[in-house]
Design a protein around this motif. Sequence first.
Motif, PDB file in Angstrom:
ATOM      1  N   LEU A  11      33.416  42.493  46.799  1.00  0.00           N
ATOM      2  CA  LEU A  11      34.112  42.131  48.031  1.00  0.00           C
ATOM      3  C   LEU A  11      35.567  41.798  47.753  1.00  0.00           C
ATOM      4  CD1 LEU A  11      31.391  39.942  49.778  1.00  0.00           C
ATOM      5  CD2 LEU A  11      32.056  42.287  50.322  1.00  0.00           C
ATOM      6  N   VAL A  12      35.804  41.039  46.685  1.00  0.00           N
ATOM      7  CA  VAL A  12      37.164  40.616  46.339  1.00  0.00           C
ATOM      8  C   VAL A  12      37.454  41.056  44.910  1.00  0.00           C
ATOM      9  CG1 VAL A  12      38.704  38.642  46.022  1.00  0.00           C
ATOM     10  CG2 VAL A  12      37.036  38.632  47.891  1.00  0.00           C
ATOM     11  N   ASP A  13      38.563  41.737  44.736  1.00  0.00           N
ATOM     12  CA  ASP A  13      38.969  42.217  43.423  1.00  0.00           C
ATOM     13  C   ASP A  13      39.921  41.198  42.797  1.00  0.00           C
ATOM     14  OD1 ASP A  13      39.940  43.521  41.194  1.00  0.00           O
ATOM     15  OD2 ASP A  13      40.374  45.395  42.237  1.00  0.00           O
ATOM     16  N   PRO A  14      39.457  40.441  41.804  1.00  0.00           N
ATOM     17  CA  PRO A  14      40.318  39.420  41.201  1.00  0.00           C
ATOM     18  C   PRO A  14      41.556  40.001  40.522  1.00  0.00           C
ATOM     19  CG  PRO A  14      38.222  39.577  40.026  1.00  0.00           C
ATOM     20  CD  PRO A  14      38.138  40.484  41.217  1.00  0.00           C
ATOM     21  N   ALA A  15      41.483  41.255  40.097  1.00  0.00           N
ATOM     22  CA  ALA A  15      42.643  41.882  39.461  1.00  0.00           C
ATOM     23  C   ALA A  15      43.812  41.987  40.435  1.00  0.00           C
ATOM     24  CB  ALA A  15      42.271  43.259  38.918  1.00  0.00           C
ATOM     25  N   VAL A  16      43.512  42.250  41.698  1.00  0.00           N
ATOM     26  CA  VAL A  16      44.572  42.335  42.711  1.00  0.00           C
ATOM     27  C   VAL A  16      45.215  40.962  42.910  1.00  0.00           C
ATOM     28  CG1 VAL A  16      45.090  42.818  45.144  1.00  0.00           C
ATOM     29  CG2 VAL A  16      43.555  44.320  43.866  1.00  0.00           C
ATOM     30  N   LEU A  17      44.391  39.922  42.969  1.00  0.00           N
ATOM     31  CA  LEU A  17      44.929  38.563  43.116  1.00  0.00           C
ATOM     32  C   LEU A  17      45.772  38.174  41.903  1.00  0.00           C
ATOM     33  CD1 LEU A  17      41.831  36.772  44.662  1.00  0.00           C
ATOM     34  CD2 LEU A  17      44.006  37.286  45.806  1.00  0.00           C
ATOM     35  N   ASN A  18      45.319  38.551  40.710  1.00  0.00           N
ATOM     36  CA  ASN A  18      46.110  38.262  39.499  1.00  0.00           C
ATOM     37  C   ASN A  18      47.434  39.004  39.512  1.00  0.00           C
ATOM     38  OD1 ASN A  18      44.255  36.458  38.399  1.00  0.00           O
ATOM     39  ND2 ASN A  18      43.136  38.090  37.354  1.00  0.00           N
ATOM     40  N   GLU A  19      47.404  40.262  39.924  1.00  0.00           N
ATOM     41  CA  GLU A  19      48.634  41.052  40.010  1.00  0.00           C
ATOM     42  C   GLU A  19      49.593  40.435  41.028  1.00  0.00           C
ATOM     43  OE1 GLU A  19      49.923  45.476  41.497  1.00  0.00           O
ATOM     44  OE2 GLU A  19      48.077  45.313  40.322  1.00  0.00           O
ATOM     45  N   LEU A  34      49.384  32.897  50.990  1.00  0.00           N
ATOM     46  CA  LEU A  34      49.209  34.270  51.495  1.00  0.00           C
ATOM     47  C   LEU A  34      47.748  34.511  51.896  1.00  0.00           C
ATOM     48  CD1 LEU A  34      50.600  37.070  51.861  1.00  0.00           C
ATOM     49  CD2 LEU A  34      49.758  37.611  49.595  1.00  0.00           C
ATOM     50  N   VAL A  35      46.826  34.070  51.053  1.00  0.00           N
ATOM     51  CA  VAL A  35      45.405  34.245  51.354  1.00  0.00           C
ATOM     52  C   VAL A  35      45.012  33.408  52.564  1.00  0.00           C
ATOM     53  CG1 VAL A  35      43.067  33.824  50.476  1.00  0.00           C
ATOM     54  CG2 VAL A  35      44.750  34.976  49.036  1.00  0.00           C
ATOM     55  N   MET A  74      45.987  44.288  50.277  1.00  0.00           N
ATOM     56  CA  MET A  74      47.028  43.461  49.666  1.00  0.00           C
ATOM     57  C   MET A  74      46.463  42.195  49.015  1.00  0.00           C
ATOM     58  SD  MET A  74      50.591  42.232  51.366  1.00  0.00           S
ATOM     59  CE  MET A  74      49.925  40.878  52.307  1.00  0.00           C
ATOM     60  N   VAL A  75      45.377  41.637  49.575  1.00  0.00           N
ATOM     61  CA  VAL A  75      44.801  40.415  49.003  1.00  0.00           C
ATOM     62  C   VAL A  75      43.562  40.702  48.152  1.00  0.00           C
ATOM     63  CG1 VAL A  75      45.729  38.911  50.796  1.00  0.00           C
ATOM     64  CG2 VAL A  75      43.419  39.846  51.058  1.00  0.00           C
ATOM     65  N   GLY A  76      43.282  41.961  47.892  1.00  0.00           N
ATOM     66  CA  GLY A  76      42.158  42.308  47.041  1.00  0.00           C
ATOM     67  C   GLY A  76      40.822  42.372  47.743  1.00  0.00           C
ATOM     68  N   ALA A  77      40.825  42.431  49.066  1.00  0.00           N
ATOM     69  CA  ALA A  77      39.589  42.545  49.839  1.00  0.00           C
ATOM     70  C   ALA A  77      39.176  44.017  49.856  1.00  0.00           C
ATOM     71  CB  ALA A  77      39.785  41.987  51.243  1.00  0.00           C
ATOM     72  N   ARG A  78      38.700  44.462  48.721  1.00  0.00           N
ATOM     73  CA  ARG A  78      38.474  45.886  48.492  1.00  0.00           C
ATOM     74  C   ARG A  78      37.452  46.492  49.457  1.00  0.00           C
ATOM     75  NH1 ARG A  78      36.938  48.165  42.640  1.00  0.00           N
ATOM     76  NH2 ARG A  78      36.620  45.946  42.418  1.00  0.00           N
ATOM     77  N   CYS A  79      36.318  45.857  49.623  1.00  0.00           N
ATOM     78  CA  CYS A  79      35.273  46.411  50.484  1.00  0.00           C
ATOM     79  C   CYS A  79      35.723  46.448  51.946  1.00  0.00           C
ATOM     80  CB  CYS A  79      33.996  45.603  50.334  1.00  0.00           C
ATOM     81  SG  CYS A  79      32.629  46.303  51.260  1.00  0.00           S
ATOM     82  N   LEU A 121      37.324  35.023  48.782  1.00  0.00           N
ATOM     83  CA  LEU A 121      38.746  34.676  48.647  1.00  0.00           C
ATOM     84  C   LEU A 121      38.938  33.170  48.523  1.00  0.00           C
ATOM     85  CD1 LEU A 121      40.371  37.130  51.209  1.00  0.00           C
ATOM     86  CD2 LEU A 121      40.774  37.085  48.730  1.00  0.00           C
ATOM     87  N   VAL A 122      38.198  32.411  49.326  1.00  0.00           N
ATOM     88  CA  VAL A 122      38.290  30.951  49.278  1.00  0.00           C
ATOM     89  C   VAL A 122      37.912  30.466  47.877  1.00  0.00           C
ATOM     90  CG1 VAL A 122      37.221  28.825  50.145  1.00  0.00           C
ATOM     91  CG2 VAL A 122      38.005  30.567  51.748  1.00  0.00           C
ATOM     92  N   ALA A 123      36.842  31.007  47.324  1.00  0.00           N
ATOM     93  CA  ALA A 123      36.406  30.615  45.987  1.00  0.00           C
ATOM     94  C   ALA A 123      37.422  31.045  44.924  1.00  0.00           C
ATOM     95  CB  ALA A 123      35.033  31.214  45.685  1.00  0.00           C
ATOM     96  N   ALA A 124      37.908  32.262  45.024  1.00  0.00           N
ATOM     97  CA  ALA A 124      38.830  32.799  44.021  1.00  0.00           C
ATOM     98  C   ALA A 124      40.163  32.051  43.993  1.00  0.00           C
ATOM     99  CB  ALA A 124      39.080  34.284  44.271  1.00  0.00           C
ATOM    100  N   CYS A 125      40.572  31.550  45.145  1.00  0.00           N
ATOM    101  CA  CYS A 125      41.876  30.877  45.231  1.00  0.00           C
ATOM    102  C   CYS A 125      41.747  29.362  45.278  1.00  0.00           C
ATOM    103  CB  CYS A 125      42.636  31.373  46.453  1.00  0.00           C
ATOM    104  SG  CYS A 125      43.100  33.103  46.324  1.00  0.00           S
ATOM    105  N   GLY A 126      40.516  28.849  45.255  1.00  0.00           N
ATOM    106  CA  GLY A 126      40.312  27.410  45.293  1.00  0.00           C
ATOM    107  C   GLY A 126      40.802  26.771  46.579  1.00  0.00           C
ATOM    108  N   LEU A 127      40.600  27.454  47.704  1.00  0.00           N
ATOM    109  CA  LEU A 127      41.051  26.935  48.994  1.00  0.00           C
ATOM    110  C   LEU A 127      40.040  25.955  49.573  1.00  0.00           C
ATOM    111  CD1 LEU A 127      42.365  30.264  50.559  1.00  0.00           C
ATOM    112  CD2 LEU A 127      43.669  28.534  49.320  1.00  0.00           C
ATOM    113  N   ALA A 128      40.483  25.171  50.536  1.00  0.00           N
ATOM    114  CA  ALA A 128      39.627  24.188  51.201  1.00  0.00           C
ATOM    115  C   ALA A 128      38.500  24.896  51.941  1.00  0.00           C
ATOM    116  CB  ALA A 128      40.446  23.352  52.156  1.00  0.00           C
ATOM    117  N   PRO A 129      37.300  24.307  51.971  1.00  0.00           N
ATOM    118  CA  PRO A 129      36.155  24.935  52.649  1.00  0.00           C
ATOM    119  C   PRO A 129      36.413  25.261  54.117  1.00  0.00           C
ATOM    120  CG  PRO A 129      35.439  23.076  51.339  1.00  0.00           C
ATOM    121  CD  PRO A 129      36.936  23.071  51.303  1.00  0.00           C
ATOM    122  N   GLY A 130      37.175  24.485  54.851  1.00  0.00           N
ATOM    123  CA  GLY A 130      37.440  24.730  56.268  1.00  0.00           C
ATOM    124  C   GLY A 130      38.273  25.963  56.517  1.00  0.00           C
ATOM    125  N   THR A 131      38.718  26.636  55.459  1.00  0.00           N
ATOM    126  CA  THR A 131      39.560  27.815  55.586  1.00  0.00           C
ATOM    127  C   THR A 131      38.844  28.949  56.320  1.00  0.00           C
ATOM    128  OG1 THR A 131      40.612  27.192  53.516  1.00  0.00           O
ATOM    129  CG2 THR A 131      40.986  29.423  54.254  1.00  0.00           C
TER     130      THR A 131
END
Length: 138
Positions: A11-19, A34-35, A74-79, A121-131
């Motif tokens: 679902l989320v490509d971490p390589a895109v987020l790293n880039e 951005l996310v 752009m944010v790695g949401a490949r699927c 995306l929330v998990a990969a970026c460590g965002l708040a659960p309410g996101t």
Amino acid sequence: MNACGGRSGVLVDPAVLNELRVELGGDHGAVGELVRNYVKLLPARIDRLQRAVDALDKEEGLDAVLSLKTSSAMVGARCLSLLAAELEVRIRLFPVCDDAAELSASLEELGRCARGTVTGLVAACGLAPGTTAGLEAS
């Protein structure tokens, strides 16, 4: 069926987020912002696409699906980007391809994928659960 319509892709490509982090000078906060903005706008993007498909509005549908496809990539949401690309092809066939039930099923699949993508995306970026607010009923 998984959230990616039975596809084996992530679902989320971490390589895109790293880039993206690298392009932003290693600024994790900027990537997170951005996310967050992507997640915040996602329900409106999907709703706009739904309205265009319901109305069989080719021009509005293409604009909506292209917005979803490119922002997702752009944010790695490949699927989600892949599903949007598939829906783009079908919208380009309006009014020839106007099977409402089939298009509705595609949008339901896209909604499931969106919910899973936001969670990733929330998990990969460590965002708040309410996101994820606003996507529960998409």
